[in-house]
Design a protein around this motif. Structure first.
Motif, short mmCIF file in Angstrom:
data_model
loop_
_atom_site.label_atom_id
_atom_site.label_comp_id
_atom_site.label_asym_id
_atom_site.label_seq_id
_atom_site.Cartn_x
_atom_site.Cartn_y
_atom_site.Cartn_z
N ASN A 172 3.57 13.46 32.15
CA ASN A 172 4.24 13.09 30.89
C ASN A 172 5.43 14.01 30.62
O ASN A 172 5.62 14.49 29.50
CB ASN A 172 3.27 13.14 29.71
N SER A 181 9.63 3.96 31.57
CA SER A 181 8.47 4.10 32.45
C SER A 181 8.59 3.18 33.66
O SER A 181 7.94 3.43 34.68
CB SER A 181 7.18 3.80 31.67
N ASN A 229 5.51 10.93 35.62
CA ASN A 229 4.61 10.19 34.73
C ASN A 229 3.22 10.82 34.67
O ASN A 229 2.56 10.77 33.63
CB ASN A 229 4.51 8.74 35.18
#
Length: 118
Positions: A76, A53, A73
């Protein structure tokens, strides 16, 4: 509960390209690792590429310079762009997510077949 759904596998000739995607439903936490592994017939599952991440990537030597991992992000979702494919890249490709926020958990997708013909 986190579920991973892979898509994008298929049959391609050597030298061709494919792109895989893996969408994670549920909470995977703000700090996590998303990645791809593969398993060829008769062989152990092996790392293809991972991306944290925080943006740190890691590639297997066998795919460096040919595969590129990326992620969104907000969605996801993790992707892998596979170029200059070789017959030895033939395998079932699995998505994996490791949640590092809170209780550490690891999740696997069901896999998608990639076949590279010579």
């Amino acid at each position: 509960q986190v579920q991973l759904v892979e898509s994008g596998g298929g049959l391609v000739q050597a030298g061709g390209s494919l792109s895989l995607s893996c969408a994670a439903s549920g909470s995977i936490g703000a700090i996590n690792i998303m990645g791809w592994y593969r398993q060829a017939p008769g062989k152990q599952r092996e790392l293809v590429a991972t991306l944290t991440s925080g943006g740190t990537s890691n590639y297997a030597d066998s795919v460096k310079g040919r595969f590129t991992i990326s992620r969104d992000n907000g969605k996801n979702t993790v992707y892998v762009q596979m170029n200059s494919l070789k017959p030895e890249d033939t395998a079932v490709y699995y998505c994996r997510v490791i949640k590092l926020t809170g209780v550490r958990m690891a999740y696997w997708g069901k896999g998608t077949q990639v076949t590279v013909s010579s």
